[in-house]
Structure formats: C-alpha cells, structure tokens
Design a protein around this motif. Sequence first.
Motif, PDB file in Angstrom:
ATOM      1  N   SER A  59      43.467  44.024  34.999  1.00 23.31           N
ATOM      2  CA  SER A  59      43.363  45.082  36.005  1.00 23.31           C
ATOM      3  C   SER A  59      42.252  44.764  36.998  1.00 23.31           C
ATOM      4  O   SER A  59      41.365  43.934  36.714  1.00 23.31           O
ATOM      5  N   GLY A  60      42.274  45.466  38.107  1.00 21.91           N
ATOM      6  CA  GLY A  60      41.169  45.378  39.054  1.00 21.91           C
ATOM      7  C   GLY A  60      39.891  45.924  38.442  1.00 21.91           C
ATOM      8  O   GLY A  60      38.792  45.413  38.689  1.00 21.91           O
ATOM      9  N   THR A  61      40.044  46.967  37.628  1.00 19.23           N
ATOM     10  CA  THR A  61      38.876  47.585  36.993  1.00 19.23           C
ATOM     11  C   THR A  61      38.174  46.601  36.057  1.00 19.23           C
ATOM     12  O   THR A  61      36.940  46.490  36.074  1.00 19.23           O
ATOM     13  N   THR A  85      35.813  56.050  47.349  1.00 18.77           N
ATOM     14  CA  THR A  85      36.605  55.038  46.663  1.00 18.77           C
ATOM     15  C   THR A  85      37.316  55.673  45.482  1.00 18.77           C
ATOM     16  O   THR A  85      37.161  56.866  45.202  1.00 18.77           O
ATOM     17  N   PHE A  86      38.097  54.853  44.778  1.00 20.24           N
ATOM     18  CA  PHE A  86      38.774  55.251  43.549  1.00 20.24           C
ATOM     19  C   PHE A  86      37.807  55.038  42.376  1.00 20.24           C
ATOM     20  O   PHE A  86      36.958  54.154  42.424  1.00 20.24           O
ATOM     21  N   GLY A  88      38.079  53.574  39.745  1.00 23.01           N
ATOM     22  CA  GLY A  88      38.104  52.209  39.204  1.00 23.01           C
ATOM     23  C   GLY A  88      36.971  51.345  39.729  1.00 23.01           C
ATOM     24  O   GLY A  88      36.584  50.361  39.087  1.00 23.01           O
ATOM     25  N   SER A  89      36.431  51.678  40.900  1.00 24.12           N
ATOM     26  CA  SER A  89      35.271  50.938  41.422  1.00 24.12           C
ATOM     27  C   SER A  89      34.016  51.277  40.641  1.00 24.12           C
ATOM     28  O   SER A  89      33.203  50.410  40.344  1.00 24.12           O
ATOM     29  N   VAL A 133      33.456  48.417  49.182  1.00 20.36           N
ATOM     30  CA  VAL A 133      34.902  48.620  49.047  1.00 20.36           C
ATOM     31  C   VAL A 133      35.566  48.461  50.418  1.00 20.36           C
ATOM     32  O   VAL A 133      35.007  48.864  51.433  1.00 20.36           O
ATOM     33  N   ASP A 159      34.803  44.887  46.431  1.00 21.16           N
ATOM     34  CA  ASP A 159      35.989  45.479  45.811  1.00 21.16           C
ATOM     35  C   ASP A 159      37.096  45.510  46.865  1.00 21.16           C
ATOM     36  O   ASP A 159      37.216  46.443  47.647  1.00 21.16           O
ATOM     37  N   ALA A 161      40.194  45.584  46.132  1.00 24.85           N
ATOM     38  CA  ALA A 161      41.368  45.980  45.342  1.00 24.85           C
ATOM     39  C   ALA A 161      42.555  46.331  46.230  1.00 24.85           C
ATOM     40  O   ALA A 161      43.695  45.986  45.932  1.00 24.85           O
ATOM     41  N   GLU A 162      42.263  47.019  47.338  1.00 20.34           N
ATOM     42  CA  GLU A 162      43.336  47.550  48.198  1.00 20.34           C
ATOM     43  C   GLU A 162      43.626  46.642  49.388  1.00 20.34           C
ATOM     44  O   GLU A 162      44.464  46.988  50.217  1.00 20.34           O
ATOM     45  N   SER A 183      43.164  43.971  43.230  1.00 18.27           N
ATOM     46  CA  SER A 183      43.992  44.644  42.223  1.00 18.27           C
ATOM     47  C   SER A 183      45.463  44.358  42.480  1.00 18.27           C
ATOM     48  O   SER A 183      45.905  44.314  43.633  1.00 18.27           O
ATOM     49  N   ASN A 185      47.695  46.313  40.713  1.00 14.59           N
ATOM     50  CA  ASN A 185      48.274  47.498  40.086  1.00 14.59           C
ATOM     51  C   ASN A 185      49.607  47.845  40.775  1.00 14.59           C
ATOM     52  O   ASN A 185      49.877  47.390  41.885  1.00 14.59           O
ATOM     53  N   LYS A 188      49.623  48.882  44.595  1.00 16.49           N
ATOM     54  CA  LYS A 188      48.983  48.079  45.627  1.00 16.49           C
ATOM     55  C   LYS A 188      50.020  47.314  46.466  1.00 16.49           C
ATOM     56  O   LYS A 188      51.205  47.354  46.165  1.00 16.49           O
ATOM     57  N   GLY A 195      47.363  44.498  36.918  1.00 18.88           N
ATOM     58  CA  GLY A 195      46.622  43.245  36.903  1.00 18.88           C
ATOM     59  C   GLY A 195      45.539  43.220  37.950  1.00 18.88           C
ATOM     60  O   GLY A 195      45.458  44.117  38.800  1.00 18.88           O
TER      61      GLY A 195
HETATM   62  C1  PLP Z   1      43.173  50.347  42.513  1.00 15.52           C
HETATM   63  C2  PLP Z   1      41.728  50.248  42.738  1.00 15.52           C
HETATM   64  C3  PLP Z   1      40.842  49.773  41.753  1.00 15.52           C
HETATM   65  C4  PLP Z   1      41.248  49.494  40.338  1.00 15.52           C
HETATM   66  O1  PLP Z   1      42.249  48.589  40.203  1.00 15.52           O
HETATM   67  P1  PLP Z   1      43.204  48.678  38.910  1.00 15.52           P
HETATM   68  O2  PLP Z   1      43.986  47.416  39.013  1.00 15.52           O
HETATM   69  O3  PLP Z   1      44.030  49.905  39.082  1.00 15.52           O
HETATM   70  O4  PLP Z   1      42.329  48.727  37.716  1.00 15.52           O
HETATM   71  C5  PLP Z   1      39.509  49.627  42.072  1.00 15.52           C
HETATM   72  N1  PLP Z   1      39.051  49.954  43.280  1.00 15.52           N
HETATM   73  C6  PLP Z   1      39.851  50.420  44.244  1.00 15.52           C
HETATM   74  C7  PLP Z   1      39.270  50.738  45.570  1.00 15.52           C
HETATM   75  C8  PLP Z   1      41.211  50.615  43.999  1.00 15.52           C
HETATM   76  O5  PLP Z   1      42.002  51.142  44.930  1.00 15.52           O
END
Ligand code: PLP
Length: 370
Positions: A59-61, A85-86, A88-89, A133, A159, A161-162, A183, A185, A188, A195
């Motif tokens: 995962s991104g996390t 942010t989400f 997960g950050s 982010v 980060d 992720a997006e 990320s 996920n 995304k 992942g």
């Molecule tokens: C989706 C997301 C994450 C986490 O990623 P996962 O793959 O869902 O664990 C972290 N930071 C941001 C900004 C995200 O949008």
Amino acid sequence: MNDRIWLSPPHMSLNKLEIDYMLDAMAKNWVAPLGENVNGFEKDVRERIGRSQATALISGTSAIHLALKAAGVTDGQIVLCQSLTFSGSANPIRYVQATPVFIDSSLETWNMDLDYLEEALKTYDNIGAVLSVDIYGLGNDYERMEALCKKYGVPLIEDAAEALGSRYNGRPAGSFGDYSIISFNGNKILTTSGGGVLLHDNAEMDQRIRYWATQARDPAPYYEHSEIGYNYRLSNITAGIGRGQMTVLDERLAQKKFIYNYYKEHLQDLEGIRFMPEIPHHEPNYWLTCMVLESHVTPAEVIAALEKGNIESRRIWKPMHLQPVFKGCDYVGGTVAQTLFEKGVCLPSGTAMSEEDLARIVGIIRSLWS
Ligand SMILES: *Cc1c(COP(=O)(O)O)cnc(C)c1O
C-alpha cells in the motif's frame, strides 16, 4: 435507474494486458510476493519517475511507513505534515512513535504553505522529516521546499500517492525529496487493486527497506531477527495488474485532463464555482476534479443531488488537524485547509466515463443553480 457513476473506479487497459501478466504468474506458479511481475513493475515505475530505487509494497501507507523509517525518524521526533490530506499520510507518523505537527495549505497550490513550513522549521527542535503531499495531483514549489529542508537539515518525503504522472517544472511527481511514494490503491489513477511503491536514490537503503518489508530476516541459516519487521511486499499476482496498468498511464492522463476541462467548460459560468488552481510550470494528473463553492448552493446539496441520480461524489479531505484522532497535535497555519474542506466537492473522475455520463453529471449540477 441509471447505472451508478463512481467517484474514481479502477479502469483496466483495453486489451486487458493485466490478465495476461496475472495468468503468466499463475502458470509459472510464482504466486508469491516475489517474481517477474514484481521486478517488472518496480522497473516500470522507477523508469517512469526517473529514480534509481523502487520497492513495490502492499500500500501507499506502508510505503510512507518505511519512508519514515528510512529517513531515520524515531520515537519522540516531530514530523511536519501537510494537514490537507488523507489519513494514510499521517497515520504512519504514529507507527514510528513520532508526533505530527500539521501545516496549513496555501490557496495557490492547495498544498503545504511554505511560509508556514519555514515558520515551523524555525520553531521546532528535533524534527525528523517533512511530509509533503501532492493533493489531487497538484504539485508544490519543490525547489523552495527542497532548499528549505536542506537549510534546516531535515529529510523531505514526498507523498505523491495521488500524483502519478503529474509534473512540476518538467520533473515527475515522485522524484522529489529524499523519499517519495506512489499509491496504487483501487481509487488512484492506476491501480494494482491495492499497492504502493517507495522510491529513492539510495542503493544501500534499498537493502534495508526490503529487509524491513520481509519481516527483517537476518542473514542466518535459520530464522533470526535483530529488528522488528513487517510483511509489506506486494504480491506477484497483483504486480501483474500494475504492469498492465503502467502501459496506459499516458492515455489515462489525457482522459483525466479531458474530464477536468469538460467540467470547467460546462460549469464555470455558474455563480460562485471555482476549480482547482492552474499554476504555471505545473502539469497535474487531474486525479480528481475538485471544485470550491462560494455560492448559495452548498457542497452537501451538490453531493445529495448527484446521489439521487445514482452518482458518487465526495467532500474534499477533512484536514488532519481537525480529526478527532489527532486532537491535541500542534498546527501551524490559518484556515485555508479548513475552508477547502468546507466548500469543496470532488466530482466523478473515472477515466472510463463517456461524454453522456459527464453530461448527466453536469446537467444535475446546473439544475441546482437554475
Ligand atoms: C491514497 C493515499 C494514501 C494511502 O495510500 P494507500 O495505497 O491507500 O495506502 C496516502 N496519501 C494520500 C494523499 C492518498 O491519497
């Protein structure tokens, strides 16, 4: 009832290359978190982003967790983290027993306000890392941020992720700072179902990261562990989805941009609607098209009207400094992140949508202003 339109569903490639890679892994019985697909996927991401090291994780996390460890963040240190942010950050900051201090966004980029970042860098001692982010695929002024982090001797984690496919000053998102993460996920721009990838340029650290990600197994003829490890490696099956997905990134980027422009063109005349910022030298991936309402129509009304039409939309991320779980954490800034949260709506941005789908969405939104 019309078919449901989701906010950001997965979108497989037209020739379903993803299935071929997955079947290949099964045929060869490489049904493990190792194998050709993992190696191939890591190579695809590394080369696309232009860093020398990439590790595919679950995962991104988990990638942020290991980025914090790699950056050396430990017990009791502070991590300066973008508030908008989400979760997960921010959650991984707690996994390493560090303390987050949240930083407001600037209206110009929606991302970490670098004046507030500088203020925080001056104010706090024992800062372990800065966590930046690229929200909704927008970038920040990374030249200034990298210079600031260098000046104060603090590692920078991006980060992204997006933001797969986004660019700032020609440089790809995921290429900034000491460590960066993407990320994959399900929601995304590209997905491996679940992942993430951790990227950097430190070959020695790559060994450490892989060690932590596979239960920290010491080199011994039996199971020996001198550190706490994690089971974080991506499966060779789902990495196959990622390899197929990476072949359509440019197509997806064009589709996301088309969606953003469609909404903008068909809605921007409405009273009190603003769209995500367009900034010189930035080429975002338009992961989600977001709008901010300074109008008699509220985000809740837009979301409810779309839901009645079987269409999913969402509010903008609720900032971390307003989350119950982070109550009591320090916050440096004003009300930009909070205002974006209160006034923002994320519109359906799935790249498989047709123009009829977009017209349906726009029609419902316009009806609220007439
Ligand atoms: C989706 C997301 C994450 C986490 O990623 P996962 O793959 O869902 O664990 C972290 N930071 C941001 C900004 C995200 O949008």
